[in-house]
Scaffold this motif. Structure first.
Motif, PDB file in Angstrom:
ATOM      1  N   PRO A 143      29.862  47.099  53.464  1.00 23.63           N
ATOM      2  CA  PRO A 143      29.307  47.092  52.113  1.00 23.63           C
ATOM      3  C   PRO A 143      27.898  47.655  51.967  1.00 23.63           C
ATOM      4  O   PRO A 143      27.282  47.500  50.915  1.00 23.63           O
ATOM      5  CB  PRO A 143      29.324  45.615  51.741  1.00 23.63           C
ATOM      6  N   GLY A 144      27.350  48.271  53.013  1.00 24.46           N
ATOM      7  CA  GLY A 144      26.034  48.865  52.905  1.00 24.46           C
ATOM      8  C   GLY A 144      26.003  49.998  51.897  1.00 24.46           C
ATOM      9  O   GLY A 144      26.989  50.709  51.701  1.00 24.46           O
ATOM     10  N   VAL A 145      24.856  50.178  51.265  1.00 24.42           N
ATOM     11  CA  VAL A 145      24.658  51.226  50.275  1.00 24.42           C
ATOM     12  C   VAL A 145      23.622  52.246  50.744  1.00 24.42           C
ATOM     13  O   VAL A 145      23.773  53.432  50.507  1.00 24.42           O
ATOM     14  CB  VAL A 145      24.220  50.616  48.917  1.00 24.42           C
ATOM     15  N   LEU A 146      22.605  51.767  51.437  1.00 22.48           N
ATOM     16  CA  LEU A 146      21.528  52.640  51.897  1.00 22.48           C
ATOM     17  C   LEU A 146      21.814  53.161  53.303  1.00 22.48           C
ATOM     18  O   LEU A 146      22.469  52.478  54.104  1.00 22.48           O
ATOM     19  CB  LEU A 146      20.203  51.872  51.903  1.00 22.48           C
ATOM     20  N   PRO A 147      21.323  54.354  53.638  1.00 22.55           N
ATOM     21  CA  PRO A 147      21.502  54.859  55.000  1.00 22.55           C
ATOM     22  C   PRO A 147      20.650  54.093  56.004  1.00 22.55           C
ATOM     23  O   PRO A 147      19.727  53.354  55.631  1.00 22.55           O
ATOM     24  CB  PRO A 147      21.056  56.323  54.897  1.00 22.55           C
ATOM     25  N   ALA A 148      20.960  54.277  57.262  1.00 27.98           N
ATOM     26  CA  ALA A 148      20.179  53.652  58.325  1.00 27.98           C
ATOM     27  C   ALA A 148      18.751  54.177  58.289  1.00 27.98           C
ATOM     28  O   ALA A 148      18.520  55.381  58.215  1.00 27.98           O
ATOM     29  CB  ALA A 148      20.814  53.954  59.683  1.00 27.98           C
ATOM     30  N   ASN A 149      17.773  53.271  58.345  1.00 29.11           N
ATOM     31  CA  ASN A 149      16.376  53.694  58.329  1.00 29.11           C
ATOM     32  C   ASN A 149      15.867  53.875  59.757  1.00 29.11           C
ATOM     33  O   ASN A 149      16.654  53.957  60.702  1.00 29.11           O
ATOM     34  CB  ASN A 149      15.518  52.734  57.490  1.00 29.11           C
ATOM     35  N   LEU A 150      14.570  53.926  59.932  1.00 28.54           N
ATOM     36  CA  LEU A 150      14.013  54.157  61.267  1.00 28.54           C
ATOM     37  C   LEU A 150      14.422  53.095  62.278  1.00 28.54           C
ATOM     38  O   LEU A 150      14.362  53.331  63.480  1.00 28.54           O
ATOM     39  CB  LEU A 150      12.482  54.218  61.202  1.00 28.54           C
TER      40      LEU A 150
END
Length: 775
Positions: free
Chosen positions: A361-368
């Protein structure tokens, strides 16, 4: 010469998996984590947790992807457009110092910093146990996504399982023992800042939070992101009582803890949406999960994870060392031992982390840091660096059969077109859209941090190439027409209207830089801001080639494509430096201020682009010289930089040097839980390393598939199943003594298959859904 080759259809695909590979899918340890970077990560794309495995007093640190400080504000400097031509002319005249001064005054964002992604908080479980545990083990099973801790105290065996359920959108903790009514503990839900936790009914805790930012150098403060969480405990027996920020459990035979969280962030708005009821969102998730039995929750979570994870299996040979704890195996490698199976575990760990930080259910991409961060003010804000790091996060997505993980990246890129258009127009009087070297989740596309770091006006153009690669691997024309091409075209429109003519009649970018590297002028001055750095030329070439080919495929936009073709003829060439023999990094052959710099941006044409191949022998040799010089001067000293070098050497078809850098990545830039170390922890090296290992086994960027293009002698025997190639192909193969001994290819799209197997060129027509055995 294309050679004829006999083949036959496979009815069932061969397993291509050895027994050693099946055993070696766990990270495991004989002691609890004492620091955060020793803990084990679980994630469902939206939420993450770090599991420490402490016996008496367990800590499970929590994250939710959208918990960020700050808010949506305009940061574009209003003086940019009116001073742009002056700054550009100064750069063309070689007056870099004056250009830097004016750029800092009139182009740098106001404010020039943004705030950080933040931890959600922690679950603490106090078991009140006395005595030393026996038979202790904690592990993370990559194939299931479950972190398990087991130990014996006073003759009672305890077991804990922790995982992040995608189908039920929550963190799940399950505690059992082999003696009835032996579980007694106190559960706390805690966050140090901007939140309160209170009892919520008989067996639950409710966190209410809102990030409060003060006015500072990061900008205007205020009452910003609203967020919350609900923790619910249940057991088949015993008693459960909640009070304040704690739950007390007595005499239970088993215990299940469900934790979910939410915020009022909206990606389409790139801002808060105050119509979102955070508590109601958490209530709904917990109610749905609570209606299921633990085993049902676990099965659905594992099944979803395995559907992605099990697509690829790898065996690099070597001895089965899976009975040795992971930290001890890593230490042995650091001391010079070879461990091919640790490398295959590292490869699969990268795939695991991508699934855990970048799926629904994630919406944002993987960050640093993926979706794992224990800070309120994280290193580099745990943000999105778009001058290499966000791109690197998704390098393994297509080739390692995790195409779905790109969805959050594509949605993010699409959402940023709107503020990117405003930046293009407001800063550069240009069409299309742009963004610079780093951003948060609130749509900031201007130049932040400092001019010497932030001027990367083609970062958006580079990002759009991920959409083109997705089409290349999948052949999805609907995706190309409706999503990829419009985004790429708009990025190209920015470039077309941003380019200026230099004194030699070439079309160049200005101002810009070769990410974050500096050069020396003849007078000894060090500068970073310049015009037409080599990376810009390479990005433009790659983007324009993709747009031109897209227009041909879609049979549209021929006039626009013709304009791009014309521009390509007027760009500066990729050059070989007379001074170093390597690829020239800047428009002039400047001396490098830091010859061992971590960024090697001028080799983007080698990887991930396909502009430098063996078909250009002079540039190909110069690319090798560039790497040799960088490494001789201390290059590759960050994890992500070393990972990029692996990919470079794979593209240079140098398996031994690629392998040397895989080993160096483990030896110098890998923590005991196999997290990449920048330092500190930064996840891009994990993803870049996984992509590099895949690139050593299969390449498809030259209109044909090449198997084992960069295979080191130490991996002379092995097998892999499920790697993907451009054109819509999935490959299974075994090899012995460095030669392919078995090979089958499944055609997903029915495209023409061109493949090189052991030096033999094979060319055959395929049908969608059929598998072809080639050896």
């Amino acid at each position: 010469m294309i050679k004829k080759f006999a083949f036959y259809l496979l009815i069932t695909s061969a397993p291509f998996v050895s027994k050693s590979q099946e055993k070696d899918l766990k990270l495991w340890y004989q002691q609890p984590a004492t620091t955060w970077v020793e803990a084990l990560p679980v994630g469902n794309g939206r939420m993450g947790a770090m599991v420490f495995g402490n016996v008496q007093y367990e800590r499970i640190q929590l994250n939710e992807e959208s918990i960020w400080a700050g808010k949506k504000i305009s940061i574009d400097n209003p003086g940019s457009a009116s001073h742009l031509k002056e700054i550009q002319q100064l750069l063309l005249n070689g007056e870099n110092a004056k250009a830097h001064e004016l750029s800092t005054k009139f182009m740098l964002a106001i404010p020039n910093r943004f705030r950080s992604h933040q931890t959600l908080g922690d679950i603490f479980i106090d078991f009140g146990l006395q005595g030393s545990p026996k038979e202790y083990e904690r592990n993370l099973d990559l194939s299931t996504g479950v972190a398990t801790t087991t130990y014996v105290i006073d003759g009672i065996k305890f077991k804990r399982e922790v995982f992040a359920s995608g189908p039920h959108d929550c963190i799940v903790v399950r505690i059992t023992s082999d003696k009835p009514n032996s579980i007694n503990c106190k559960i706390n839900l805690s966050r140090e800042r901007d939140a309160t936790v209170n009892s919520y009914g008989q067996n639950s805790l409710l966190m209410n939070g809102q990030i409060v930012d003060v006015d500072d150098s990061n900008g205007e403060g205020g009452l910003n992101m609203k967020f919350g969480a609900i923790l619910k405990a249940s057991s088949a027996d015993g008693t459960i009582q909640s009070a304040n920020n704690s739950i007390l459990v007595k005499s239970a035979s088993n215990l299940t803890i469900l934790l979910t969280s939410a915020s009022d962030y909206s990606l389409p708005k790139l801002d808060f949406d105050r119509s979102i009821d955070v508590k109601a969102a958490c209530d709904k998730i917990i109610a749905n999960a609570s209606a299921k039995q633990y085993e049902e929750i676990k099965k659905s979570s594992v099944d979803k994870h395995r559907e992605l994870f099990d697509r690829v299996t790898l065996d690099l040979g070597g001895n089965d060392l899976s009975r040795i704890p992971t930290d001890k195996r890593l230490n042995a490698v650091k001391n010079g031992s070879a461990d091919p199976q640790l490398i295959q575990l590292y490869f699969q760990y990268g795939r695991y982390l991508l699934i855990a930080s970048s799926t629904s259910p994630g919406v944002l991409p993987a960050n640093l840091q993926g979706v794992w961060n224990d800070h309120y003010d994280a290193p580099w804000d745990s943000d999105y660096h778009t001058n290499i790091n966000l791109q690197m996060n998704y390098w393994p997505s297509e080739v390692t059969n995790l195409s779905e993980t790109n969805e959050s990246l594509f949605n993010f890129i699409d959402a940023y077109r709107l503020p990117g258009r405003e930046t293009a127009k407001g800063m550069y009087n240009a069409k299309g859209w742009t963004m610079h070297h780093a951003t948060d989740i609130f749509g900031k596309t201007g130049i932040n941090a400092a001019i010497q770091y932030g001027v990367s006006p083609l970062a958006a153009a580079w990002l759009t190439l991920h959409l083109w690669e997705h089409y290349q691997f999948t052949g999805d024309k609907k995706f190309l027409k409706e999503r990829a091409y419009p985004i790429m075209k708009e990025a190209a429109e920015f470039v077309q209207t941003f380019l200026i003519e230099d004194k030699h009649g070439r079309l160049v970018t200005a101002p810009s830089m070769s990410p974050e590297n500096a050069f020396k002028l003849a007078n000894g001055e060090k500068h970073q801001i310049t015009y037409a750095p080599t990376i810009d030329i390479e990005i433009i070439m790659a983007l324009y080639n993709a747009c031109i080919e897209s227009a041909e495929i879609l049979k549209s936009d021929q006039h626009f494509a013709a304009g791009l073709k014309k521009t390509l003829t007027r760009l500066p060439a990729i050059k070989v430096s007379p001074k170093t023999g390597g690829i020239q990094e800047w428009i002039e052959d400047y001396d490098e201020a830091e010859p061992g710099h971590r960024h090697i941006s001028h080799l983007l044409a080698l990887y991930p682009a396909d502009l430098i191949t063996p078909d250009q022998p002079e540039l190909f040799a110069a690319a090798a010289k560039t790497l040799e010089r960088r490494l001789a001067n201390g290059g590759g000293h960050t994890g992500w930089s070393r990972a990029w070098i692996i990919n470079f050497y794979a593209r240079l078809l140098d398996g031994e040097k690629a392998y040397e850098n895989v080993v160096a990545l483990l030896q110098k830039s890998t923590l005991s839980n196999l997290f990449d170390n920048h330092p500190p922890f930064q996840i891009d090296g994990n993803f870049g390393g996984t992509a590099g290992i895949a690139e050593m086994m299969i390449q498809s960027h030259q209109d044909y598939i090449k198997l084992l293009p960069a295979m080191p002698q130490v991996w002379a025997n092995g097998s892999v199943k499920g790697l993907c190639a451009r054109g819509g192909f999935e490959v299974n193969m075994k090899w012995q003594n460095g030669k392919v001994s078995e090979c089958s290819v499944t055609s997903k799209q029915g495209n023409r298959l061109k493949i090189n197997v052991n030096g033999k060129a094979i060319d055959l027509r395929t049908k969608a859904g059929q598998t072809y055995k080639l050896l």
